[in-house]
Design a protein around this motif. Structure first.
Motif, PDB file in Angstrom:
ATOM      1  N   UNK A   1       0.827  -1.204   0.000  1.00 21.55           N
ATOM      2  CA  UNK A   1       0.000   0.000   0.000  1.00 21.55           C
ATOM      3  C   UNK A   1       0.864   1.257   0.000  1.00 21.55           C
ATOM      4  N   UNK A   2       1.870   1.288   0.859  1.00 24.32           N
ATOM      5  CA  UNK A   2       2.737   2.464   0.941  1.00 24.32           C
ATOM      6  C   UNK A   2       3.502   2.688  -0.358  1.00 24.32           C
ATOM      7  N   UNK A   3       3.944   1.606  -0.981  1.00 23.21           N
ATOM      8  CA  UNK A   3       4.677   1.735  -2.253  1.00 23.21           C
ATOM      9  C   UNK A   3       3.763   2.276  -3.341  1.00 23.21           C
ATOM     10  N   UNK A   4       2.538   1.739  -3.427  1.00 22.09           N
ATOM     11  CA  UNK A   4       1.595   2.200  -4.449  1.00 22.09           C
ATOM     12  C   UNK A   4       1.203   3.655  -4.223  1.00 22.09           C
ATOM     13  N   UNK A   5       1.001   4.025  -2.971  1.00 22.54           N
ATOM     14  CA  UNK A   5       0.667   5.411  -2.668  1.00 22.54           C
ATOM     15  C   UNK A   5       1.824   6.345  -3.018  1.00 22.54           C
ATOM     16  N   UNK A   6       3.049   5.900  -2.749  1.00 19.85           N
ATOM     17  CA  UNK A   6       4.223   6.709  -3.088  1.00 19.85           C
ATOM     18  C   UNK A   6       4.349   6.882  -4.602  1.00 19.85           C
ATOM     19  N   UNK A   7       4.110   5.801  -5.349  1.00 20.51           N
ATOM     20  CA  UNK A   7       4.162   5.894  -6.809  1.00 20.51           C
ATOM     21  C   UNK A   7       3.061   6.811  -7.340  1.00 20.51           C
ATOM     22  N   UNK A   8       1.874   6.718  -6.753  1.00 21.32           N
ATOM     23  CA  UNK A   8       0.785   7.599  -7.162  1.00 21.32           C
ATOM     24  C   UNK A   8       1.102   9.055  -6.868  1.00 21.32           C
ATOM     25  N   UNK A   9       1.695   9.307  -5.720  1.00 25.24           N
ATOM     26  CA  UNK A   9       2.107  10.663  -5.347  1.00 25.24           C
ATOM     27  C   UNK A   9       3.122  11.205  -6.345  1.00 25.24           C
ATOM     28  N   UNK A  10       4.115  10.392  -6.673  1.00 26.48           N
ATOM     29  CA  UNK A  10       5.148  10.812  -7.622  1.00 26.48           C
ATOM     30  C   UNK A  10       4.549  11.101  -8.993  1.00 26.48           C
TER      31      UNK A  10
END
Length: 452
Positions: free
Chosen positions: A132-141
């Motif tokens: 979840x944290x990785x996907x959210x970070x990628x979405x943020x980027x």
């Protein structure tokens, strides 16, 4: 002596945890440091906190203008906690602290998350949180790179987490209507919403199979649950897009909007109205056809174990399979290439009935408490707006025709309860109820009854 019932069980723990998080969130949001020089009423602070923890997105005050950066950060933390689930965080914390989880609790958590008691809980929870944290970070980027001015780093992180957790909170007063022609932003938000709404079970299976495929191992076929979730979700998105597109094509929408933009509008709303609550169109100006079908999508919601509400895609698929089987005269309910067992069908039908009664009762009560809305001369009267609001709250979607801030305090309290029930899921209450039930050791004589 009969065994004493525990006050805290694997099924009651999320209720207590969510209630505590909502109460603490309401207290935090009431602090002047979380406000932009404004004061907030306790009912409004409670409403905002419940909407954040229950990842709904209904608001009575403008998130971006009313709350300070600290208040927005508090809302973001509440969304993250609610999205991944207080139960998930609690279980993970216990494992990290090397606290012992009993076999009963371990099996119960396993049934709740994966419907499979034989799995490594610690590894699973680690994958859920990390993924979840990785996907959210990628979405943020992605949002930051696509629109660095519209989505500075904090805003990009806020909307990415809100999308993945299917919360629908936005820092903009018109949600994402300002980006209705931005294909990149639309795609990023839709991908995050879809992944978050598929459910931890499906995401975990994809991750597991992806690792095996990368290592050159032979990968087995997707599970029956995953295939059902993916096929049902795809059908809902496609049918929803077509229906919303046609509803707006013959509705009051402006005629100068290009065809490709209308399709993008319809696709985005079809994805978001099942789980998230972002909008690129003015919901209050949409046609009745589109609104009615959007309510159907909100009622279904996402998939089991996901950040979404509703009765879930698998429940809807089971009920449709039951109806089809009855029409064809089959004694079994067939979904795909499998027949569902009686226990599954009993749960699906009971859950659907309970959800329908909840929505109907809440709409009836709101029709009484919010009679002033009809007196204000809303263009459809108050009933459709109230029904839309109720379904949106129960499905923890967060879309509104614009009446949320006009609700009375009693109406807001009803919506708060609906969001709470919808987020925890009627199936949780149904499972807890089944724990208290005892199966009779006898049967009653059967007799036919004229139907229809």
């Amino acid at each position: 002596m009969p065994p004493q019932k525990r006050l805290i069980t694997p099924f009651s723990l999320p209720i207590y945890a969510f209630g505590l998080a909502i109460a603490l969130g309401a207290l935090a949001l009431s602090h002047p440091a979380c406000l932009n020089g404004e004061s907030i009423r306790p009912i409004d602070a409670l409403f905002t906190s419940t909407s954040a923890v229950c990842v709904t997105g209904l608001i009575v005050v403008d998130t971006g203008q009313f709350f300070s950066p600290l208040g927005q950060t508090v809302i973001l933390l509440l969304i993250q906690l609610g999205g991944l689930g207080i139960m998930t965080y609690t279980s993970l914390a216990l494992i990290l602290l090397r606290r012992r989880i009993s076999l009963t609790d371990r099996l119960a958590v396993g049934q709740s998350l994966l419907h499979d008691p034989a799995f490594d809980l610690g590894r699973f929870l680690f994958r859920v949180v990390t993924g979840a944290l990785v996907l959210e970070a990628l979405g943020c980027l992605a949002l930051w790179l696509l629109e660095p001015e519209g989505f500075p780093l904090f805003s990009a992180a806020f909307h990415s987490i809100s999308a993945f957790c299917n919360a629908g909170f936005s820092l903009y007063p018109d949600s994402l209507m300002g980006y209705d022609t931005n294909i990149g932003v639309n795609v990023v938000i839709m991908v995050l919403i879809t992944i978050g709404g598929l459910g931890f079970t499906v995401v975990n299976e994809f991750m597991h199979k992806g690792v095996h495929r990368a290592r050159g191992h032979k990968v087995a076929r997707l599970s029956f649950h995953t295939r059902t979730v993916l096929s049902t979700s795809a059908v809902l998105v496609v049918v929803g897009t077509g229906t919303i597109f046609l509803g707006e094509l013959f509705g009051p929408a402006e005629t100068h909007i290009p065809l490709w933009n209308r399709v993008l509008h319809a696709l985005f709303q079809s994805v978001t109205c099942r789980t998230a609550g972002f909008n690129t169109l003015d919901i209050g100006a949409m046609s009745n056809i589109a609104l009615v079908f959007m309510m159907m999508l909100m009622y279904v919601g996402g998939s089991p174990g996901s950040t979404a509400g509703g009765i879930k895609t698998t429940t809807a698929r089971a009920v449709v399979g039951f109806v089809v089987s009855q029409i064809k005269g089959r004694s079994q309910t067939v979904v795909g290439s499998r027949a569902l067992d009686r226990e599954t069908m009993n749960k699906a039908i009971t859950l659907t009935i309970m959800a329908s009664l909840t929505v109907a009762f809440a709409t009836l009560v709101l029709s009484i408490t919010e009679a002033h809305l009809g007196a204000e001369g809303l263009h459809r009267g108050s009933f459709l707006e109230l029904l839309f609001e109720v379904v949106s709250a129960f499905g923890t979607v967060g879309l509104s025709t614009g009446i949320t801030a006009k609700l009375s305090d009693t109406g807001r309290a009803i919506i708060i309860m609906l969001m709470f029930v919808g987020r925890l899921g009627p199936i949780l209450f149904l499972t807890a109820l089944q724990e208290w039930q005892t199966k009779p050791r006898y049967s009653w004589p059967e007799e036919g009854l004229m139907i229809g």
